[in-house]
Motif scaffolding. Structure first.
Motif, PDB file in Angstrom:
ATOM      1  N   SER A  69     -17.161  30.754  41.500  1.00 22.48           N
ATOM      2  CA  SER A  69     -16.563  31.401  40.325  1.00 22.48           C
ATOM      3  C   SER A  69     -16.969  32.869  40.247  1.00 22.48           C
ATOM      4  O   SER A  69     -16.171  33.731  39.855  1.00 22.48           O
ATOM      5  CB  SER A  69     -16.972  30.671  39.048  1.00 22.48           C
ATOM      6  N   ALA A  70     -18.203  33.175  40.605  1.00 23.30           N
ATOM      7  CA  ALA A  70     -18.647  34.569  40.621  1.00 23.30           C
ATOM      8  C   ALA A  70     -17.934  35.340  41.725  1.00 23.30           C
ATOM      9  O   ALA A  70     -17.613  36.521  41.559  1.00 23.30           O
ATOM     10  CB  ALA A  70     -20.162  34.639  40.812  1.00 23.30           C
ATOM     11  N   ALA A  71     -17.671  34.677  42.865  1.00 21.73           N
ATOM     12  CA  ALA A  71     -16.926  35.324  43.939  1.00 21.73           C
ATOM     13  C   ALA A  71     -15.538  35.737  43.447  1.00 21.73           C
ATOM     14  O   ALA A  71     -15.062  36.837  43.735  1.00 21.73           O
ATOM     15  CB  ALA A  71     -16.813  34.392  45.146  1.00 21.73           C
ATOM     16  N   VAL A  72     -14.896  34.860  42.674  1.00 22.80           N
ATOM     17  CA  VAL A  72     -13.587  35.181  42.097  1.00 22.80           C
ATOM     18  C   VAL A  72     -13.720  36.358  41.134  1.00 22.80           C
ATOM     19  O   VAL A  72     -12.901  37.280  41.132  1.00 22.80           O
ATOM     20  CB  VAL A  72     -12.986  33.954  41.383  1.00 22.80           C
ATOM     21  N   ALA A  73     -14.771  36.338  40.312  1.00 19.82           N
ATOM     22  CA  ALA A  73     -14.980  37.409  39.335  1.00 19.82           C
ATOM     23  C   ALA A  73     -15.165  38.767  40.016  1.00 19.82           C
ATOM     24  O   ALA A  73     -14.730  39.798  39.483  1.00 19.82           O
ATOM     25  CB  ALA A  73     -16.195  37.089  38.465  1.00 19.82           C
ATOM     26  N   TRP A  74     -15.785  38.774  41.180  1.00 22.20           N
ATOM     27  CA  TRP A  74     -16.017  40.023  41.908  1.00 22.20           C
ATOM     28  C   TRP A  74     -14.838  40.402  42.802  1.00 22.20           C
ATOM     29  O   TRP A  74     -14.893  41.411  43.514  1.00 22.20           O
ATOM     30  CB  TRP A  74     -17.289  39.917  42.754  1.00 22.20           C
ATOM     31  N   GLY A  75     -13.791  39.596  42.803  1.00 27.09           N
ATOM     32  CA  GLY A  75     -12.629  39.910  43.626  1.00 27.09           C
ATOM     33  C   GLY A  75     -12.833  39.648  45.099  1.00 27.09           C
ATOM     34  O   GLY A  75     -12.162  40.246  45.940  1.00 27.09           O
ATOM     35  N   LEU A  76     -13.749  38.725  45.446  1.00 28.30           N
ATOM     36  CA  LEU A  76     -14.003  38.402  46.844  1.00 28.30           C
ATOM     37  C   LEU A  76     -13.022  37.332  47.319  1.00 28.30           C
ATOM     38  O   LEU A  76     -12.545  36.520  46.520  1.00 28.30           O
ATOM     39  CB  LEU A  76     -15.446  37.914  47.013  1.00 28.30           C
ATOM     40  N   PRO A  77     -12.699  37.291  48.599  1.00 24.58           N
ATOM     41  CA  PRO A  77     -11.706  36.342  49.106  1.00 24.58           C
ATOM     42  C   PRO A  77     -12.228  34.912  49.107  1.00 24.58           C
ATOM     43  O   PRO A  77     -13.312  34.640  49.630  1.00 24.58           O
ATOM     44  CB  PRO A  77     -11.445  36.840  50.538  1.00 24.58           C
ATOM     45  N   VAL A  78     -11.473  34.007  48.508  1.00 23.90           N
ATOM     46  CA  VAL A  78     -11.832  32.594  48.463  1.00 23.90           C
ATOM     47  C   VAL A  78     -10.620  31.764  48.841  1.00 23.90           C
ATOM     48  O   VAL A  78      -9.478  32.213  48.728  1.00 23.90           O
ATOM     49  CB  VAL A  78     -12.350  32.168  47.066  1.00 23.90           C
ATOM     50  N   CYS A  79     -10.865  30.538  49.268  1.00 25.59           N
ATOM     51  CA  CYS A  79      -9.778  29.648  49.659  1.00 25.59           C
ATOM     52  C   CYS A  79      -8.947  29.257  48.447  1.00 25.59           C
ATOM     53  O   CYS A  79      -7.717  29.217  48.512  1.00 25.59           O
ATOM     54  CB  CYS A  79     -10.345  28.402  50.337  1.00 25.59           C
ATOM     55  N   ALA A  80      -9.611  28.955  47.331  1.00 25.96           N
ATOM     56  CA  ALA A  80      -8.919  28.582  46.097  1.00 25.96           C
ATOM     57  C   ALA A  80      -9.865  28.780  44.918  1.00 25.96           C
ATOM     58  O   ALA A  80     -11.082  28.625  45.049  1.00 25.96           O
ATOM     59  CB  ALA A  80      -8.452  27.130  46.148  1.00 25.96           C
ATOM     60  N   ALA A 115     -25.093  40.531  32.319  1.00 27.18           N
ATOM     61  CA  ALA A 115     -23.687  40.600  32.723  1.00 27.18           C
ATOM     62  C   ALA A 115     -22.992  39.257  32.616  1.00 27.18           C
ATOM     63  O   ALA A 115     -21.770  39.187  32.667  1.00 27.18           O
ATOM     64  CB  ALA A 115     -23.595  41.124  34.152  1.00 27.18           C
ATOM     65  N   ARG A 116     -23.778  38.170  32.500  1.00 25.96           N
ATOM     66  CA  ARG A 116     -23.269  36.808  32.466  1.00 25.96           C
ATOM     67  C   ARG A 116     -22.563  36.426  33.770  1.00 25.96           C
ATOM     68  O   ARG A 116     -21.730  35.523  33.796  1.00 25.96           O
ATOM     69  CB  ARG A 116     -22.319  36.580  31.281  1.00 25.96           C
ATOM     70  N   VAL A 117     -22.913  37.114  34.866  1.00 29.79           N
ATOM     71  CA  VAL A 117     -22.391  36.775  36.190  1.00 29.79           C
ATOM     72  C   VAL A 117     -23.424  37.221  37.215  1.00 29.79           C
ATOM     73  O   VAL A 117     -24.094  38.242  37.034  1.00 29.79           O
ATOM     74  CB  VAL A 117     -21.027  37.460  36.450  1.00 29.79           C
ATOM     75  N   THR A 118     -23.597  36.439  38.274  1.00 31.84           N
ATOM     76  CA  THR A 118     -24.569  36.798  39.295  1.00 31.84           C
ATOM     77  C   THR A 118     -24.123  38.060  40.032  1.00 31.84           C
ATOM     78  O   THR A 118     -22.931  38.352  40.138  1.00 31.84           O
ATOM     79  CB  THR A 118     -24.748  35.654  40.319  1.00 31.84           C
ATOM     80  N   SER A 119     -25.085  38.807  40.542  1.00 30.97           N
ATOM     81  CA  SER A 119     -24.792  40.026  41.299  1.00 30.97           C
ATOM     82  C   SER A 119     -23.996  39.669  42.556  1.00 30.97           C
ATOM     83  O   SER A 119     -23.936  38.501  42.963  1.00 30.97           O
ATOM     84  CB  SER A 119     -26.094  40.726  41.692  1.00 30.97           C
ATOM     85  N   VAL A 120     -23.405  40.668  43.185  1.00 35.65           N
ATOM     86  CA  VAL A 120     -22.636  40.410  44.402  1.00 35.65           C
ATOM     87  C   VAL A 120     -23.525  39.793  45.477  1.00 35.65           C
ATOM     88  O   VAL A 120     -23.144  38.792  46.107  1.00 35.65           O
ATOM     89  CB  VAL A 120     -21.995  41.714  44.923  1.00 35.65           C
ATOM     90  N   LEU A 121     -24.707  40.362  45.696  1.00 26.92           N
ATOM     91  CA  LEU A 121     -25.592  39.832  46.728  1.00 26.92           C
ATOM     92  C   LEU A 121     -25.985  38.395  46.420  1.00 26.92           C
ATOM     93  O   LEU A 121     -25.927  37.520  47.302  1.00 26.92           O
ATOM     94  CB  LEU A 121     -26.844  40.708  46.845  1.00 26.92           C
ATOM     95  N   ARG A 122     -26.363  38.115  45.181  1.00 24.37           N
ATOM     96  CA  ARG A 122     -26.731  36.752  44.798  1.00 24.37           C
ATOM     97  C   ARG A 122     -25.525  35.810  44.945  1.00 24.37           C
ATOM     98  O   ARG A 122     -25.668  34.668  45.400  1.00 24.37           O
ATOM     99  CB  ARG A 122     -27.237  36.754  43.353  1.00 24.37           C
ATOM    100  N   THR A 123     -24.346  36.292  44.596  1.00 22.05           N
ATOM    101  CA  THR A 123     -23.138  35.476  44.718  1.00 22.05           C
ATOM    102  C   THR A 123     -22.874  35.107  46.170  1.00 22.05           C
ATOM    103  O   THR A 123     -22.596  33.941  46.489  1.00 22.05           O
ATOM    104  CB  THR A 123     -21.924  36.238  44.146  1.00 22.05           C
ATOM    105  N   VAL A 124     -22.969  36.090  47.062  1.00 20.93           N
ATOM    106  CA  VAL A 124     -22.724  35.834  48.481  1.00 20.93           C
ATOM    107  C   VAL A 124     -23.774  34.873  49.037  1.00 20.93           C
ATOM    108  O   VAL A 124     -23.463  33.972  49.824  1.00 20.93           O
ATOM    109  CB  VAL A 124     -22.708  37.151  49.269  1.00 20.93           C
ATOM    110  N   ALA A 136     -17.708  30.544  53.611  1.00 26.38           N
ATOM    111  CA  ALA A 136     -18.832  31.421  53.257  1.00 26.38           C
ATOM    112  C   ALA A 136     -18.737  32.739  54.007  1.00 26.38           C
ATOM    113  O   ALA A 136     -19.028  33.808  53.450  1.00 26.38           O
ATOM    114  CB  ALA A 136     -20.147  30.724  53.583  1.00 26.38           C
ATOM    115  N   LEU A 137     -18.302  32.691  55.263  1.00 25.24           N
ATOM    116  CA  LEU A 137     -18.158  33.920  56.046  1.00 25.24           C
ATOM    117  C   LEU A 137     -17.084  34.818  55.445  1.00 25.24           C
ATOM    118  O   LEU A 137     -17.243  36.044  55.387  1.00 25.24           O
ATOM    119  CB  LEU A 137     -17.815  33.581  57.496  1.00 25.24           C
ATOM    120  N   ALA A 138     -15.996  34.219  54.960  1.00 21.99           N
ATOM    121  CA  ALA A 138     -14.922  35.006  54.339  1.00 21.99           C
ATOM    122  C   ALA A 138     -15.423  35.727  53.098  1.00 21.99           C
ATOM    123  O   ALA A 138     -15.081  36.893  52.857  1.00 21.99           O
ATOM    124  CB  ALA A 138     -13.743  34.096  53.992  1.00 21.99           C
ATOM    125  N   VAL A 139     -16.243  35.062  52.289  1.00 15.54           N
ATOM    126  CA  VAL A 139     -16.800  35.694  51.089  1.00 15.54           C
ATOM    127  C   VAL A 139     -17.708  36.863  51.478  1.00 15.54           C
ATOM    128  O   VAL A 139     -17.617  37.956  50.907  1.00 15.54           O
ATOM    129  CB  VAL A 139     -17.589  34.658  50.248  1.00 15.54           C
TER     130      VAL A 139
END
Length: 291
Positions: A69-80, A115-124, A136-139
Protein backbone atom coordinates in the motif's frame (compact mmCIF):
# COMPACT_ATOMS: atom_id res chain seq x y z
CA UNK A 1 -24.00 26.44 13.42
CA UNK A 2 -22.38 23.98 11.02
CA UNK A 3 -23.92 20.54 10.53
CA UNK A 4 -21.91 17.42 11.31
CA UNK A 5 -21.18 16.67 7.60
CA UNK A 6 -20.08 20.29 7.12
CA UNK A 7 -17.64 20.03 10.01
CA UNK A 8 -16.24 16.81 8.58
CA UNK A 9 -15.98 18.30 5.09
CA UNK A 10 -14.05 21.30 6.41
CA UNK A 11 -11.72 18.95 8.32
CA UNK A 12 -10.58 16.86 5.33
CA UNK A 13 -13.44 14.41 5.75
CA UNK A 14 -12.73 13.19 9.27
CA UNK A 15 -13.02 14.37 12.87
CA UNK A 16 -12.98 13.06 16.42
CA UNK A 17 -15.95 13.19 18.77
CA UNK A 18 -14.20 15.94 20.73
CA UNK A 19 -13.99 18.03 17.57
CA UNK A 20 -17.72 17.50 16.94
CA UNK A 21 -18.83 18.36 20.50
CA UNK A 22 -19.60 21.97 19.61
CA UNK A 23 -21.92 20.82 16.85
CA UNK A 24 -23.86 17.94 18.36
CA UNK A 25 -24.50 15.75 21.36
CA UNK A 26 -23.61 12.10 21.76
CA UNK A 27 -27.20 11.22 20.84
CA UNK A 28 -27.08 13.47 17.78
CA UNK A 29 -23.85 11.87 16.65
CA UNK A 30 -25.36 8.40 17.08
CA UNK A 31 -28.38 9.43 15.01
CA UNK A 32 -26.14 10.77 12.24
CA UNK A 33 -24.32 7.43 12.10
CA UNK A 34 -27.56 5.44 12.05
CA UNK A 35 -29.01 7.59 9.27
CA UNK A 36 -25.91 7.13 7.12
CA UNK A 37 -25.03 10.84 7.09
CA UNK A 38 -21.59 9.98 8.52
CA UNK A 39 -19.64 6.82 9.31
CA UNK A 40 -17.83 5.71 12.45
CA UNK A 41 -14.35 4.70 11.34
CA UNK A 42 -13.28 3.53 14.77
CA UNK A 43 -13.96 4.51 18.36
CA UNK A 44 -14.04 8.29 18.61
CA UNK A 45 -13.24 8.88 14.91
CA UNK A 46 -15.83 9.73 12.25
CA UNK A 47 -15.75 10.26 8.48
CA UNK A 48 -18.03 11.18 5.63
CA UNK A 49 -19.83 8.19 4.07
CA UNK A 50 -17.19 6.95 1.63
CA UNK A 51 -14.63 4.16 1.59
CA UNK A 52 -11.84 5.22 3.96
CA UNK A 53 -8.49 6.10 2.43
CA UNK A 54 -5.44 4.07 3.35
CA UNK A 55 -4.23 6.89 5.59
CA UNK A 56 -7.60 7.03 7.34
CA UNK A 57 -7.33 3.31 8.02
CA UNK A 58 -3.81 3.84 9.35
CA UNK A 59 -5.15 6.58 11.61
CA UNK A 60 -7.91 4.28 12.86
CA UNK A 61 -5.28 1.77 14.01
CA UNK A 62 -2.83 4.51 15.04
CA UNK A 63 -0.31 3.05 12.62
CA UNK A 64 1.16 3.78 9.19
CA UNK A 65 0.45 2.75 5.62
CA UNK A 66 3.14 0.23 4.66
CA UNK A 67 4.31 -2.54 2.35
CA UNK A 68 2.44 -2.77 -0.98
CA UNK A 69 0.00 0.00 0.00
CA UNK A 70 2.89 2.37 0.71
CA UNK A 71 4.41 1.44 -2.66
CA UNK A 72 1.14 2.56 -4.29
CA UNK A 73 1.17 5.77 -2.23
CA UNK A 74 4.69 6.57 -3.46
CA UNK A 75 3.76 5.88 -7.08
CA UNK A 76 6.01 2.81 -7.35
CA UNK A 77 5.19 0.09 -9.91
CA UNK A 78 3.11 -2.78 -8.52
CA UNK A 79 1.33 -5.73 -10.08
CA UNK A 80 -2.02 -4.73 -8.56
CA UNK A 81 -3.35 -2.43 -5.86
CA UNK A 82 -4.07 -4.53 -2.74
CA UNK A 83 -7.73 -5.16 -1.94
CA UNK A 84 -7.12 -4.17 1.69
CA UNK A 85 -4.57 -1.60 2.87
CA UNK A 86 -1.39 -2.83 4.53
CA UNK A 87 -0.98 -1.18 7.92
CA UNK A 88 1.98 -1.44 10.29
CA UNK A 89 1.57 -0.76 14.01
CA UNK A 90 4.23 -0.81 16.75
CA UNK A 91 5.27 -4.14 18.21
CA UNK A 92 3.37 -5.30 21.28
CA UNK A 93 0.40 -3.14 20.25
CA UNK A 94 -2.77 -4.97 21.22
CA UNK A 95 -5.09 -5.73 18.25
CA UNK A 96 -8.10 -3.42 18.00
CA UNK A 97 -11.22 -3.30 15.91
CA UNK A 98 -11.18 -1.18 12.78
CA UNK A 99 -11.67 -1.16 9.02
CA UNK A 100 -10.52 -4.17 6.98
CA UNK A 101 -6.72 -4.18 6.68
CA UNK A 102 -3.67 -6.43 6.41
CA UNK A 103 -1.88 -5.85 9.70
CA UNK A 104 1.86 -5.91 10.40
CA UNK A 105 3.69 -5.38 13.69
CA UNK A 106 7.14 -3.76 13.57
CA UNK A 107 9.11 -0.73 14.85
CA UNK A 108 8.09 2.55 13.21
CA UNK A 109 10.25 5.64 12.75
CA UNK A 110 8.86 8.89 14.18
CA UNK A 111 8.92 10.59 10.76
CA UNK A 112 6.87 7.73 9.30
CA UNK A 113 4.31 8.21 12.08
CA UNK A 114 4.05 11.89 11.24
CA UNK A 115 3.44 11.15 7.54
CA UNK A 116 1.28 8.09 8.30
CA UNK A 117 3.20 6.21 5.57
CA UNK A 118 6.56 4.44 5.62
CA UNK A 119 9.50 6.14 3.90
CA UNK A 120 10.44 5.05 0.38
CA UNK A 121 13.47 3.10 1.63
CA UNK A 122 11.45 1.37 4.36
CA UNK A 123 8.68 0.64 1.85
CA UNK A 124 11.08 -0.97 -0.62
CA UNK A 125 12.67 -3.01 2.17
CA UNK A 126 9.27 -4.22 3.40
CA UNK A 127 8.30 -5.20 -0.15
CA UNK A 128 11.66 -6.90 -0.73
CA UNK A 129 11.11 -8.90 2.45
CA UNK A 130 7.52 -9.96 1.73
CA UNK A 131 6.86 -9.99 -2.04
CA UNK A 132 8.00 -12.55 -4.62
CA UNK A 133 11.40 -11.71 -6.13
CA UNK A 134 10.06 -10.39 -9.43
CA UNK A 135 7.45 -8.07 -7.89
CA UNK A 136 9.89 -6.86 -5.24
CA UNK A 137 12.49 -6.12 -7.92
CA UNK A 138 9.94 -4.03 -9.85
CA UNK A 139 9.22 -1.93 -6.75
CA UNK A 140 12.94 -1.39 -6.07
CA UNK A 141 13.69 -0.60 -9.72
CA UNK A 142 10.88 1.96 -9.72
CA UNK A 143 12.20 3.71 -6.62
CA UNK A 144 15.65 4.06 -8.18
CA UNK A 145 14.26 5.11 -11.55
CA UNK A 146 12.23 7.89 -9.93
CA UNK A 147 15.22 9.05 -7.91
CA UNK A 148 13.42 8.40 -4.63
CA UNK A 149 16.24 6.41 -3.02
CA UNK A 150 19.93 5.65 -3.48
CA UNK A 151 21.09 2.18 -4.49
CA UNK A 152 23.86 2.27 -1.88
CA UNK A 153 21.37 3.02 0.91
CA UNK A 154 19.12 0.16 -0.18
CA UNK A 155 22.01 -2.31 -0.44
CA UNK A 156 23.32 -1.35 2.99
CA UNK A 157 19.87 -1.59 4.60
CA UNK A 158 19.11 -4.95 2.95
CA UNK A 159 22.42 -6.36 4.17
CA UNK A 160 21.65 -5.16 7.70
CA UNK A 161 18.22 -6.82 7.76
CA UNK A 162 17.56 -9.76 10.02
CA UNK A 163 14.83 -12.36 10.17
CA UNK A 164 12.44 -13.75 7.55
CA UNK A 165 12.77 -12.32 4.07
CA UNK A 166 16.42 -11.26 4.36
CA UNK A 167 17.68 -13.59 1.57
CA UNK A 168 15.07 -12.26 -0.85
CA UNK A 169 15.83 -8.65 0.09
CA UNK A 170 19.56 -9.18 -0.50
CA UNK A 171 18.80 -10.84 -3.83
CA UNK A 172 16.71 -7.83 -4.86
CA UNK A 173 19.47 -5.44 -3.76
CA UNK A 174 22.01 -7.35 -5.87
CA UNK A 175 19.79 -7.16 -8.97
CA UNK A 176 18.20 -3.70 -8.70
CA UNK A 177 18.70 -1.37 -11.67
CA UNK A 178 17.58 2.23 -11.95
CA UNK A 179 17.36 2.09 -15.74
CA UNK A 180 14.29 -0.15 -15.80
CA UNK A 181 11.50 1.85 -17.42
CA UNK A 182 8.43 -0.15 -16.43
CA UNK A 183 6.98 -2.76 -14.10
CA UNK A 184 6.80 -5.34 -16.90
CA UNK A 185 10.40 -4.74 -17.93
CA UNK A 186 11.53 -5.41 -14.36
CA UNK A 187 9.41 -8.57 -14.23
CA UNK A 188 10.96 -9.79 -17.50
CA UNK A 189 14.46 -9.10 -16.20
CA UNK A 190 13.65 -10.97 -12.99
CA UNK A 191 12.58 -13.94 -15.10
CA UNK A 192 15.92 -13.89 -16.92
CA UNK A 193 17.78 -13.80 -13.61
CA UNK A 194 15.69 -16.63 -12.15
CA UNK A 195 16.22 -18.76 -15.25
CA UNK A 196 19.95 -17.92 -15.30
CA UNK A 197 19.79 -16.47 -18.81
CA UNK A 198 22.75 -14.10 -18.97
CA UNK A 199 23.92 -11.34 -21.29
CA UNK A 200 20.88 -9.04 -21.46
CA UNK A 201 21.33 -5.40 -20.43
CA UNK A 202 18.46 -3.09 -19.36
CA UNK A 203 17.71 -0.10 -21.62
CA UNK A 204 20.51 -0.93 -24.04
CA UNK A 205 21.22 1.66 -26.74
CA UNK A 206 21.46 0.24 -30.26
CA UNK A 207 23.04 2.11 -33.20
CA UNK A 208 21.10 1.18 -36.35
CA UNK A 209 22.97 3.44 -38.75
CA UNK A 210 20.16 5.94 -39.16
CA UNK A 211 19.28 6.41 -35.49
CA UNK A 212 20.12 5.49 -31.91
CA UNK A 213 17.41 3.28 -30.44
CA UNK A 214 16.89 2.05 -26.88
CA UNK A 215 15.56 -1.46 -26.22
CA UNK A 216 14.11 -2.76 -22.96
CA UNK A 217 16.64 -5.59 -22.67
CA UNK A 218 19.38 -6.14 -25.22
CA UNK A 219 22.03 -8.82 -25.80
CA UNK A 220 24.91 -7.12 -27.63
CA UNK A 221 26.73 -10.28 -28.71
CA UNK A 222 23.66 -12.17 -29.95
CA UNK A 223 21.99 -8.95 -31.18
CA UNK A 224 18.68 -9.85 -29.57
CA UNK A 225 16.24 -7.24 -28.26
CA UNK A 226 13.53 -8.13 -25.74
CA UNK A 227 10.57 -5.77 -25.53
CA UNK A 228 8.07 -5.80 -22.65
CA UNK A 229 4.74 -4.68 -24.11
CA UNK A 230 2.24 -3.26 -21.61
CA UNK A 231 -1.53 -3.01 -22.12
CA UNK A 232 -1.41 0.66 -23.11
CA UNK A 233 1.65 0.34 -25.29
CA UNK A 234 0.23 2.03 -28.42
CA UNK A 235 -1.53 5.24 -27.47
CA UNK A 236 -2.38 6.32 -31.02
CA UNK A 237 -1.94 5.42 -34.68
CA UNK A 238 1.16 7.63 -34.82
CA UNK A 239 2.64 5.79 -31.82
CA UNK A 240 1.93 2.48 -33.51
CA UNK A 241 3.58 3.66 -36.73
CA UNK A 242 6.63 4.89 -34.81
CA UNK A 243 6.96 1.51 -33.06
CA UNK A 244 6.71 -0.36 -36.37
CA UNK A 245 9.46 1.85 -37.79
CA UNK A 246 11.61 1.27 -34.72
CA UNK A 247 11.29 -2.52 -34.91
CA UNK A 248 11.95 -2.53 -38.65
CA UNK A 249 15.14 -0.50 -38.18
CA UNK A 250 16.34 -2.94 -35.53
CA UNK A 251 15.72 -5.91 -37.83
CA UNK A 252 17.43 -4.17 -40.74
CA UNK A 253 20.43 -3.58 -38.46
CA UNK A 254 20.67 -7.31 -37.80
CA UNK A 255 18.78 -7.47 -34.51
CA UNK A 256 16.16 -10.08 -33.68
CA UNK A 257 13.26 -8.57 -31.71
CA UNK A 258 11.12 -10.62 -29.31
CA UNK A 259 8.03 -8.92 -27.91
CA UNK A 260 6.37 -10.20 -24.73
CA UNK A 261 3.01 -9.06 -23.36
CA UNK A 262 1.94 -8.79 -19.73
CA UNK A 263 0.19 -12.17 -19.92
CA UNK A 264 3.26 -13.93 -21.30
CA UNK A 265 5.61 -12.73 -18.59
CA UNK A 266 3.26 -13.29 -15.65
CA UNK A 267 1.29 -16.37 -16.76
CA UNK A 268 3.62 -18.18 -19.17
CA UNK A 269 7.16 -17.66 -17.86
CA UNK A 270 8.34 -21.11 -19.00
CA UNK A 271 7.30 -20.34 -22.57
CA UNK A 272 9.03 -16.95 -22.45
CA UNK A 273 12.25 -18.52 -21.18
CA UNK A 274 12.01 -21.21 -23.84
CA UNK A 275 11.67 -18.67 -26.64
CA UNK A 276 14.67 -16.69 -25.43
CA UNK A 277 16.81 -19.82 -25.11
CA UNK A 278 15.78 -20.90 -28.59
CA UNK A 279 16.91 -17.64 -30.22
CA UNK A 280 20.12 -17.62 -28.19
CA UNK A 281 20.87 -21.11 -29.49
CA UNK A 282 20.03 -19.93 -33.00
CA UNK A 283 22.24 -16.87 -32.75
CA UNK A 284 25.17 -18.16 -30.69
CA UNK A 285 24.97 -21.92 -31.16
CA UNK A 286 25.24 -22.57 -27.41
CA UNK A 287 22.79 -23.76 -24.78
CA UNK A 288 21.96 -21.53 -21.81
CA UNK A 289 22.50 -22.85 -18.29
CA UNK A 290 19.02 -24.36 -17.90
CA UNK A 291 16.84 -26.42 -20.21
Amino acid sequence: MESIPEVLASNQGQATFAELRSTTSRRGLSSAVQSGAIERLTRGLYTLPAPPTDKQVALAYDGVVSHLSAAVAWGLPVCATPAKPHITVPRKRRPKQGPPAVMHWAPIASEDFEARVTSVLRTVLDCARSLPFDEALAVADGALNKGLMLEADFTKAADAMRGPGRPNARRVAAAVHGGAASFLESMLRALLLTEQIDGFEPQLEVETGSSLLRVDLGHQVARIALEAEGFAFHGSSSDFAADCRRYDELVAAGWLVLRFAFWHVLAEPAWVAGMIRAVLLQRLGVQSDRK
